[in-house]
Write a protein that holds these residues in place. Structure first.
Motif, PDB file in Angstrom:
ATOM      1  N   TYR A  23       0.825  -1.290  -0.030  1.00 33.90           N
ATOM      2  CA  TYR A  23       0.093   0.005   0.030  1.00 33.90           C
ATOM      3  C   TYR A  23       1.040   1.301   0.044  1.00 33.90           C
ATOM      4  O   TYR A  23       1.999   1.206   0.743  1.00 33.90           O
ATOM      5  CB  TYR A  23      -0.934  -0.073   1.278  1.00 33.90           C
ATOM      6  CG  TYR A  23      -1.934  -0.877   1.361  1.00 33.90           C
ATOM      7  CD1 TYR A  23      -3.229  -0.697   0.800  1.00 33.90           C
ATOM      8  CD2 TYR A  23      -1.760  -2.110   1.638  1.00 33.90           C
ATOM      9  CE1 TYR A  23      -4.257  -1.518   0.922  1.00 33.90           C
ATOM     10  CE2 TYR A  23      -2.788  -3.259   2.015  1.00 33.90           C
ATOM     11  CZ  TYR A  23      -4.258  -2.939   1.389  1.00 33.90           C
ATOM     12  OH  TYR A  23      -5.158  -3.856   1.414  1.00 33.90           O
TER      13      TYR A  23
ATOM     14  N   GLY B  77      -3.018   4.985   1.573  1.00 31.10           N
ATOM     15  CA  GLY B  77      -3.827   3.702   1.852  1.00 31.10           C
ATOM     16  C   GLY B  77      -4.345   3.056   0.739  1.00 31.10           C
ATOM     17  O   GLY B  77      -5.094   2.071   0.836  1.00 31.10           O
ATOM     18  N   GLN B  78      -3.804   3.503  -0.521  1.00 30.82           N
ATOM     19  CA  GLN B  78      -4.227   3.029  -1.836  1.00 30.82           C
ATOM     20  C   GLN B  78      -3.398   1.648  -2.021  1.00 30.82           C
ATOM     21  O   GLN B  78      -2.141   1.699  -2.020  1.00 30.82           O
ATOM     22  CB  GLN B  78      -3.994   3.977  -2.887  1.00 30.82           C
ATOM     23  CG  GLN B  78      -5.525   4.060  -3.834  1.00 30.82           C
ATOM     24  CD  GLN B  78      -5.407   4.962  -4.422  1.00 30.82           C
ATOM     25  OE1 GLN B  78      -4.383   5.601  -4.660  1.00 30.82           O
ATOM     26  NE2 GLN B  78      -6.478   5.218  -5.395  1.00 30.82           N
ATOM     27  N   HIS B  79      -3.977   0.582  -2.485  1.00 32.54           N
ATOM     28  CA  HIS B  79      -3.120  -0.597  -2.721  1.00 32.54           C
ATOM     29  C   HIS B  79      -2.542  -0.438  -4.008  1.00 32.54           C
ATOM     30  O   HIS B  79      -2.859   0.274  -4.988  1.00 32.54           O
ATOM     31  CB  HIS B  79      -4.131  -1.686  -2.815  1.00 32.54           C
ATOM     32  CG  HIS B  79      -3.349  -3.353  -2.839  1.00 32.54           C
ATOM     33  ND1 HIS B  79      -2.784  -3.935  -3.832  1.00 32.54           N
ATOM     34  CD2 HIS B  79      -2.963  -3.896  -1.730  1.00 32.54           C
ATOM     35  CE1 HIS B  79      -2.208  -4.928  -3.437  1.00 32.54           C
ATOM     36  NE2 HIS B  79      -2.439  -4.736  -2.038  1.00 32.54           N
ATOM     37  N   TYR B  80      -1.412  -1.141  -4.164  1.00 32.71           N
ATOM     38  CA  TYR B  80      -0.514  -0.955  -5.425  1.00 32.71           C
ATOM     39  C   TYR B  80      -1.457  -1.658  -6.566  1.00 32.71           C
ATOM     40  O   TYR B  80      -2.039  -2.607  -5.953  1.00 32.71           O
ATOM     41  CB  TYR B  80       0.880  -1.653  -5.066  1.00 32.71           C
ATOM     42  CG  TYR B  80       1.785  -1.331  -4.379  1.00 32.71           C
ATOM     43  CD1 TYR B  80       1.876   0.098  -3.642  1.00 32.71           C
ATOM     44  CD2 TYR B  80       2.929  -2.314  -4.083  1.00 32.71           C
ATOM     45  CE1 TYR B  80       2.701   0.269  -2.720  1.00 32.71           C
ATOM     46  CE2 TYR B  80       4.056  -1.815  -3.120  1.00 32.71           C
ATOM     47  CZ  TYR B  80       4.021  -0.455  -2.517  1.00 32.71           C
ATOM     48  OH  TYR B  80       4.862  -0.220  -1.845  1.00 32.71           O
TER      49      TYR B  80
ATOM     50  N   THR C  59       5.778   2.381   0.981  1.00 28.12           N
ATOM     51  CA  THR C  59       5.079   1.139   1.445  1.00 28.12           C
ATOM     52  C   THR C  59       4.613   1.538   3.025  1.00 28.12           C
ATOM     53  O   THR C  59       5.238   2.115   3.787  1.00 28.12           O
ATOM     54  CB  THR C  59       5.953   0.160   1.608  1.00 28.12           C
ATOM     55  OG1 THR C  59       5.466  -1.145   2.055  1.00 28.12           O
ATOM     56  CG2 THR C  59       7.532   0.104   1.964  1.00 28.12           C
TER      57      THR C  59
END
Ligand SMILES: [Fe+2]
Length: 231
Positions: free
Chosen positions: A122, A126-129, A139
């Protein structure tokens, strides 16, 4: 329970990347690792992430992951694969685990031990890769509060598994931006015995305030980079 561990195989068709990653050799190394885990009677195998590496063509990435999945499925040993940054930069989570089959992380309870798997792919937002992203130095683990509550409910010894690093003696570029927060949660709980990680390819071990941090060396950079632990 005896657990087989490998990490950072970075499997792709490339012979060498970054001067010391022998990507194309990793499929054979994963087969060797499973033969070893079988000889050691491991009840579980954990891949700590970066199982594959980028290709120019996503079709080829799918093919590579399918080849690894076949080795895992043929082994008949229950396997859990954490996503590493390279995996998440090629696959979204659902595609990754649908190709791998049954390797989706789930907490495992065994006698007086609980194994907890954390996905830290992330950004600090807070956004996922997602496929196409590339900034591996940003990270973050966004579920610290839930993890704290989960640990608080347990009366077992806890072992944490994560691709990226929270060991303060690993270079900061490899560590979560909220590594301090997680270390504090682990220390305050008095239940976390060890943290197992990949990502920092040279590997490292340390002990901080009674908790063992083990970073396993990358499979793509050396021979026989497969290990067992006992929990
Ligand atoms: Fe890696």
């Amino acid at each position: 329970m005896k657990i087989g561990i490998f990490t950072d195989s970075h499997y792709s068709s490339q012979k060498v990347t970054c001067s010391n990653r022998y990507n194309s050799k990793s499929l054979q190394k994963i087969k060797e690792a499973y033969a070893y885990f079988k000889s050691q009677n491991c009840g579980l195998v954990i891949c700590l992430g970066d199982i594959i590496d980028k290709e120019n063509d996503h079709i080829k990435e799918i093919e590579n992951l399918k080849s690894v999945a076949k080795v895992i499925q043929n082994s008949n040993i229950k396997t859990i694969c954490l996503m590493g940054n390279h995996d998440a930069f090629c696959f979204d989570t659902d595609e990754f685990y649908s190709i791998l089959g049954t390797c989706r992380p789930e907490n495992i309870s065994e006698h007086d031990s609980l194994l907890i798997f954390c996905d830290a792919c992330y950004f600090h937002t807070g956004q996922h890769y997602k496929p196409g992203d590339s900034d591996w130095t940003d990270t973050f683990y966004p579920h610290a509060e839930q993890l704290k509550e989960c640990i608080a409910r347990q009366d077992k010894n806890i072992y944490i598994f994560m691709h990226q690093n929270i060991d303060p003696s690993v270079p900061q570029t490899h560590c979560l931006s909220n590594a301090d927060e997680l270390r504090r949660i682990f220390e305050d709980s008095g239940k976390v015995k060890a943290v197992y990680q990949g990502h920092f390819h040279s590997g490292n071990t340390s002990e901080v305030n009674g908790i063992k941090y083990v970073t396993f060396p990358a499979m793509c950079e050396r021979e026989s980079a497969y290990f067992t632990i006992e929990v």
